[in-house]
Each structure stands twice: as structure tokens, then as C-alpha cells.
Design an enzyme around this catalytic site. Structure first.
Site, PDB file in Angstrom:
ATOM      1  CE  LYS A  22      -1.781   1.634   4.010  1.00 63.53           C
ATOM      2  NZ  LYS A  22      -1.456   3.036   4.302  1.00 63.53           N
ATOM      3  CG  ASN A  23       2.249   2.640   3.493  1.00 62.76           C
ATOM      4  OD1 ASN A  23       1.102   2.953   3.195  1.00 62.76           O
ATOM      5  ND2 ASN A  23       2.604   2.353   4.731  1.00 62.76           N
ATOM      6  CB  CYS A 118      -5.302  10.250  10.625  1.00 59.94           C
ATOM      7  SG  CYS A 118      -3.717   9.636  11.115  1.00 59.94           S
ATOM      8  NE  ARG A 123       0.052  10.345   9.603  1.00 56.88           N
ATOM      9  CZ  ARG A 123      -0.328   9.280   8.896  1.00 56.88           C
ATOM     10  NH1 ARG A 123      -1.507   8.760   9.087  1.00 56.88           N
ATOM     11  NH2 ARG A 123       0.465   8.766   7.970  1.00 56.88           N
ATOM     12  CG  ASP A 306       2.994   1.505   9.348  1.00 55.28           C
ATOM     13  OD1 ASP A 306       3.250   1.748   8.161  1.00 55.28           O
ATOM     14  OD2 ASP A 306       2.680   2.386  10.162  1.00 55.28           O
ATOM     15  NE  ARG A 398      -7.231   4.482   4.990  1.00 50.84           N
ATOM     16  CZ  ARG A 398      -6.325   5.144   5.715  1.00 50.84           C
ATOM     17  NH1 ARG A 398      -6.555   5.397   6.975  1.00 50.84           N
ATOM     18  NH2 ARG A 398      -5.192   5.544   5.183  1.00 50.84           N
TER      19      ARG A 398
HETATM   20  C1  EPZ Z   1       4.018   6.930   6.098  1.00 49.23           C
HETATM   21  O1  EPZ Z   1       3.235   7.978   6.638  1.00 49.23           O
HETATM   22  C2  EPZ Z   1       3.091   5.724   6.011  1.00 49.23           C
HETATM   23  N1  EPZ Z   1       1.962   6.027   5.123  1.00 49.23           N
HETATM   24  C3  EPZ Z   1       2.572   5.375   7.398  1.00 49.23           C
HETATM   25  O2  EPZ Z   1       1.791   4.182   7.263  1.00 49.23           O
HETATM   26  C4  EPZ Z   1       3.782   5.062   8.299  1.00 49.23           C
HETATM   27  O3  EPZ Z   1       3.331   4.791   9.603  1.00 49.23           O
HETATM   28  C5  EPZ Z   1       4.728   6.272   8.311  1.00 49.23           C
HETATM   29  O4  EPZ Z   1       5.117   6.597   6.959  1.00 49.23           O
HETATM   30  C6  EPZ Z   1       5.991   5.996   9.128  1.00 49.23           C
HETATM   31  O5  EPZ Z   1       6.654   4.891   8.619  1.00 49.23           O
HETATM   32  C7  EPZ Z   1       2.153   6.010   3.793  1.00 49.23           C
HETATM   33  O6  EPZ Z   1       3.243   5.769   3.293  1.00 49.23           O
HETATM   34  C8  EPZ Z   1       0.940   6.303   2.934  1.00 49.23           C
HETATM   35  P1  EPZ Z   1       6.058  10.329   8.215  1.00 49.23           P
HETATM   36  P2  EPZ Z   1       3.826   9.499   6.651  1.00 49.23           P
HETATM   37  O7  EPZ Z   1       5.983  11.572   7.421  1.00 49.23           O
HETATM   38  O8  EPZ Z   1       4.591   9.726   5.407  1.00 49.23           O
HETATM   39  C9  EPZ Z   1       6.030  13.580  11.618  1.00 49.23           C
HETATM   40  C10 EPZ Z   1      -0.013   2.723   7.647  1.00 49.23           C
HETATM   41  O9  EPZ Z   1      -0.488   2.216   8.666  1.00 49.23           O
HETATM   42  N2  EPZ Z   1       6.028  14.562  10.515  1.00 49.23           N
HETATM   43  O10 EPZ Z   1       7.302   9.494   8.141  1.00 49.23           O
HETATM   44  O11 EPZ Z   1       2.718  10.418   6.981  1.00 49.23           O
HETATM   45  C11 EPZ Z   1       4.698  12.861  11.712  1.00 49.23           C
HETATM   46  O12 EPZ Z   1       3.770  13.621  12.442  1.00 49.23           O
HETATM   47  C12 EPZ Z   1       0.401   4.191   7.662  1.00 49.23           C
HETATM   48  O13 EPZ Z   1       0.158   2.134   6.559  1.00 49.23           O
HETATM   49  C13 EPZ Z   1       6.176  15.904  10.818  1.00 49.23           C
HETATM   50  O14 EPZ Z   1       6.302  16.282  11.971  1.00 49.23           O
HETATM   51  O15 EPZ Z   1       4.832   9.391   7.895  1.00 49.23           O
HETATM   52  C14 EPZ Z   1       5.060  11.576  12.405  1.00 49.23           C
HETATM   53  O16 EPZ Z   1       5.118  11.810  13.796  1.00 49.23           O
HETATM   54  C15 EPZ Z   1       0.155   4.856   9.000  1.00 49.23           C
HETATM   55  N3  EPZ Z   1       6.146  16.801   9.798  1.00 49.23           N
HETATM   56  C16 EPZ Z   1       6.472  11.285  11.875  1.00 49.23           C
HETATM   57  O17 EPZ Z   1       6.958  12.525  11.336  1.00 49.23           O
HETATM   58  C17 EPZ Z   1       5.991  16.421   8.487  1.00 49.23           C
HETATM   59  O18 EPZ Z   1       5.998  17.293   7.598  1.00 49.23           O
HETATM   60  C18 EPZ Z   1       6.504  10.228  10.775  1.00 49.23           C
HETATM   61  O19 EPZ Z   1       5.724  10.702   9.730  1.00 49.23           O
HETATM   62  C19 EPZ Z   1       5.848  15.040   8.201  1.00 49.23           C
HETATM   63  C20 EPZ Z   1       5.869  14.126   9.233  1.00 49.23           C
END
Ligand code: EPZ
Length: 419
Positions: A22-23, A118, A123, A306, A398
């Protein structure tokens, strides 16, 4: 609303073939905006999130088709126009923000709504926006609406304060057609980044270093249609690995990349589980008594956040006490309340959960609070005494393709009913 009804099941036994990730497929779908030529995506998982991303592309004017049987998506963005993205679709999934980078690259202007929080956390997208402004874009935010404008994206050196997966993906996609070279340091090294970079390079991009913490993108004037097969979903694979262990079963999980599962394999071995690796499959079983362990979620190659909820389900019924430290998201313990309703003994203190293994869980009515929490509840329900009813299963659908059919084929007693 639909529910899963699950009864205590016999050990899961047999073989399961894992779907595409998915990701990985979600950013790759977004990146097809970069070209006016047709793209084909193979081994695509038929998920709700994929359907929504394709619907958003169609609102922009793209032609898309998804053949579920062939697991093939065809996308043609030749005729897309830069209309504002439909909020009623954007708000349904965070990954919709991944359209920002490619739209900025192709049109020099993006009008997109903050995708909203979410359950697992606020996020924010500040790292995405910082990357876009470092590439020369002007950002205007008002009442949840974000306008990103550039007079032509220019390459730059960008340092990410946190190795954000989405920010890394968005900046790569924004930089592909930029003028000059972009270097992103402290970027995400997740396998899904590597898959996106491979697809973009097949389109004619010049991306080096994906999978390391610094990536170089040399901008090109144009990219072209490509065909790409999505990597297997390491989280779906990990979820079924836990399914084998928690039910004291014996599963062969096919179509996987073991190197994407190193932390999950290591932690299961710590718990005394037998894990036999082969070329692109893995056998998971355990006749031994399990020992509880500790887990700390970290960016790849650390233990994946995850997989945290699913692993907690296993720890909840394993002798001894284990601690989970969730370092990625600030609110990813909502499954604790639901597991405790089933008789688990879990306490949360700030970013840690202390899990005291109990001899058994008892089925009851529970609610899926987010995608992976829902998967954790399915795993617990398979071993809980009696019957468990899981509501809000749209979260689960999802990210998992036909999960109840897959579990039934392995001997699990699960069915879907209308509420
Ligand atoms: C991706 O989300 C995945 N989703 C998530 O999978 C996964 O948990 C996550 O990466 C971490 O591995 C997809 O790829 C569609 P991040 P993403 O940006 O990109 C903070 C699932 O269950 N952050 O690495 O949104 C954020 O708040 C889903 O399949 C900022 O602060 O994750 C979080 O605490 C859930 N500012 C941390 O970084 C930003 O601009 C990790 O977020 C971006 C992120």
C-alpha cells in the site's frame, strides 16, 4: 456499517501470498502526474486507499483503470488540468498530500487542502512545505487551504529535520523536473522510497541514493510512461507472521522480501519463534514456549511503527512482561483500550506501553480505531475465548486486501456482516 465476527480459531496453517505494498503504490500513483504518457502499475493491491487516489486523479482529468484480477492499474495523465483537489476525497486519506509534489512539478502551482489529522496523530506537513520552499516555491496557508506557487522549481540542498517518509517522497517528486540538482539529506530510507525512485528512474528521472539517508535528484526536462511492479507489502507480511505465532500455527508466507522484514524477524526470534527464510518466502511456526520482549519503533531499518499494534497483540498473550516504546506517532496506542476490554493487561505511560502477558483473552465488542489497530484486534480475536465483534472495519479495508477471505483460507473463523 459492516463488522467482522471472529471466533476462537484453530492454528492458522497453510500458505499465503502477500499483495503489493500500500505504502509503495500510493506515492507511485501520485507520481504518474509527472508524465503525459500512459503508466502501468503491476502487482497493485486492490485497496480502498488506492480507489480514492485513482478517483482524485480522475477529478483532475486523468484516465485510470484497475483490473483487480490482473492486479494491474493503467493511468493516463495526458489531459489532466490543475483544478483544486476535491476535499471530500482528500480528507479520507493522508496520502492525498502526495499529489502536491508532482502537481507543483508539472504545473508550478498547487491548490490543496491540509489532509487533516488522523487517529494516530496530528501528522503535520511542515517538512513537505519546507522542502517545496527550498525548491523555490511560495507557500500560502489559510483556513486549512494550502497554495504552493513557483516560477519553475529550482534544485537545492535540503536537510530534513526528521526522516519523514511522505516528505521525502513529495520532495523527490517535486525535484524530478526541476532545473538543476537537488540533494536531500537525513531522508527516509524505507523500501517504499526505493520503489518510488525505481519507478521514477524507469520514467527517465535521474535519482541516486534511494535507500540511503541522502538522495540526489538531477532534474530533467521531461519524463515518460513506464511499467512497474510494486514491491510486496512488508506490513501485510508481518501481520500474517504474527497470525501464525499467536494462533500457534504454521504459515508459509510467499512473495516477500526478507530484508524488508529484518526487525520483525529478529524480534520474533527473540521471543523463541522459528522463522525459516527462503528466496522470496518465509515459514513461521513455533512449538516452543514464547518469551516476552521489548520493542522500540524507529524509522527503517528500525522496528516499523506500522507493526507496533499487531506485535502488541502477540505480547499481550505471551508469558512475562514486555515494553513497547512508540517513537514515531504521538497517539498510536488506541488499540490498548480495546485489547484491555478483551482481558489484556496493558498500561500506557507517555510514549510507552507496558504489556503483562495474560493466559487468555475473552471475545467481546471492540472497535477498530485505525488501520493497524484493527489488524491487531483481528489477531487477538482469533485466540480469544468465544466470539469477538469488530466494528469500524473500514479502517482495516483501507490497507488489507480481502483479509477475511485470506484468514478463512488458513482456518480462521471470521466473517463480515452488516451491522
Ligand atoms: C508513512 O506515513 C506511512 N503512510 C505510514 O503508514 C507510516 O506509519 C509512516 O510513513 C511511518 O513509517 C504512507 O506511506 C501512505 P512520516 P507518513 O511523514 O509519510 C512527523 C499505515 O499504517 N512529521 O514518516 O505520513 C509525523 O507527524 C500508515 O500504513 C512531521 O512532523 O509518515 C510523524 O510523527 C500509517 N512533519 C512522523 O513525522 C511532516 O511534515 C513520521 O511521519 C511530516 C511528518
Amino acid at each position: 456499517m459492516e463488522k467482522f465476527i471472529i471466533e476462537k480459531s484453530s492454528p492458522l496453517k497453510g500458505e499465503i501470498t502477500i499483495d503489493g505494498a500500500k505504502n509503495a503504490v500510493l506515492p507511485i500513483i501520485a507520481s504518474t502526474i509527472l508524465t503525459g504518457e500512459k503508466c502501468i502499475i503491476e502487482n497493485a493491491p486492490f485497496l480502498k486507499d488506492v480507489e480514492i487516489m485513482l478517483k482524485i486523479l480522475e477529478v483532475l482529468g486523468a484516465k485510470t483503470s484497475f483490473c483487480e484480477k490482473e492486479k494491474r492499474i493503467a493511468i493516463d495523465c495526458r489531459k489532466i488540468s490543475n483544478v483544486p483537489l476535491p476535499y471530500e476525497l482528500v480528507k479520507k486519506l493522508r496520502a492525498s498530500f502526495l499529489f502536491a509534489g508532482p502537481l507543483l512539478s508539472r504545473f508550478g502551482k498547487v491548490n490543496i487542502q491540509m489532509p487533516g489529522g488522523c487517529p494516530i496523530g496530528i501528522r503535520p506537513v511542515d517538512l513537505h512545505l519546507k522542502g517545496f520552499s527550498m525548491l523555490g516555491a511560495k507557500i500560502k496557508q489559510e483556513h486549512g487551504n494550502i497554495e504552493i506557487i513557483s516560477q519553475g522549481v529550482k534544485g537545492n540542498n535540503i536537510y530534513l529535520d526528521f526522516p519523514s517518509v511522505g516528505a521525502t517522497e513529495n520532495i523527490i517528486m517535486a525535484a524530478v523536473l526541476a532545473e538543476g540538482e537537488t540533494n536531500i539529506s537525513n531522508c527516509s530510507v524505507e523500501p517504499e522510497i526505493v520503489d518510488l525512485a525505481e519507478f521514477l528512474n524507469k520514467m527517465g528521472a535521474y535519482i541516486y541514493g534511494a535507500g540511503t539517508d541522502s538522495i540526489k535528484i538531477i532534474g530533467v526536462p521531461e519524463v515518460y510512461g513506464a511499467v512497474h511492479s510494486i514491491i510486496p507489502d512488508r506490513i501485510e507480511a508481518g501481520t500474517f507472521m504474527i497470525g501464525a505465532v499467536i494462533t500457534k500455527g504454521d504459515l508459509i508466507i510467499k512473495n516477500i522480501i526478507c530484508d524488508h522484514l529484518r526487525p520483525v524477524i529478529a524480534k520474533l526470534k527473540d521471543m523463541n519463534v522459528d522463522v525459516e527464510e527462503n528466496e522470496n518466502s518465509i515459514r513461521v511456526h513455533s512449538e516452543n514456549e514464547l518469551i516476552n520482549t521489548d520493542v522500540k519503533t524507529l524509522p527503517f531499518p528500525g522496528f516499523p511503527t506500522d507493526m507496533q499494534a499487531q506485535f502488541m497483540s502477540l505480547m499481550a498473550v505471551t508469558k512475562g512482561t514486555g515494553i513497547i516504546n512508540e517513537t514515531i506517532f504521538e497517539n498510536r496506542f488506541m488499540h490498548v483500550g480495546e485489547l484491555n476490554r478483551m482481558g489484556a493487561d496493558i498500561k500506557v505511560e507517555s510514549k510507552s506501553a507496558i504489556i503483562k502477558g495474560v493466559p487468555k483473552l475473552t471475545g467481546t465488542q471492540v472497535k477498530a480505531t485505525d488501520l493497524r489497530a484493527g489488524a491487531a484486534l483481528i489477531l487477538s480475536a482469533l485466540v480469544a475465548e468465544g466470539e469477538t465483534e469488530i466494528s469500524d472495519i473500514y479502517h482495516i479495508e483501507r490497507g488489507y486486501c480481502n483479509i477475511e477471505e485470506k484468514i478463512r483460507k488458513l482456518g480462521g473463523k471470521i466473517k463480515k456482516t452488516e451491522e
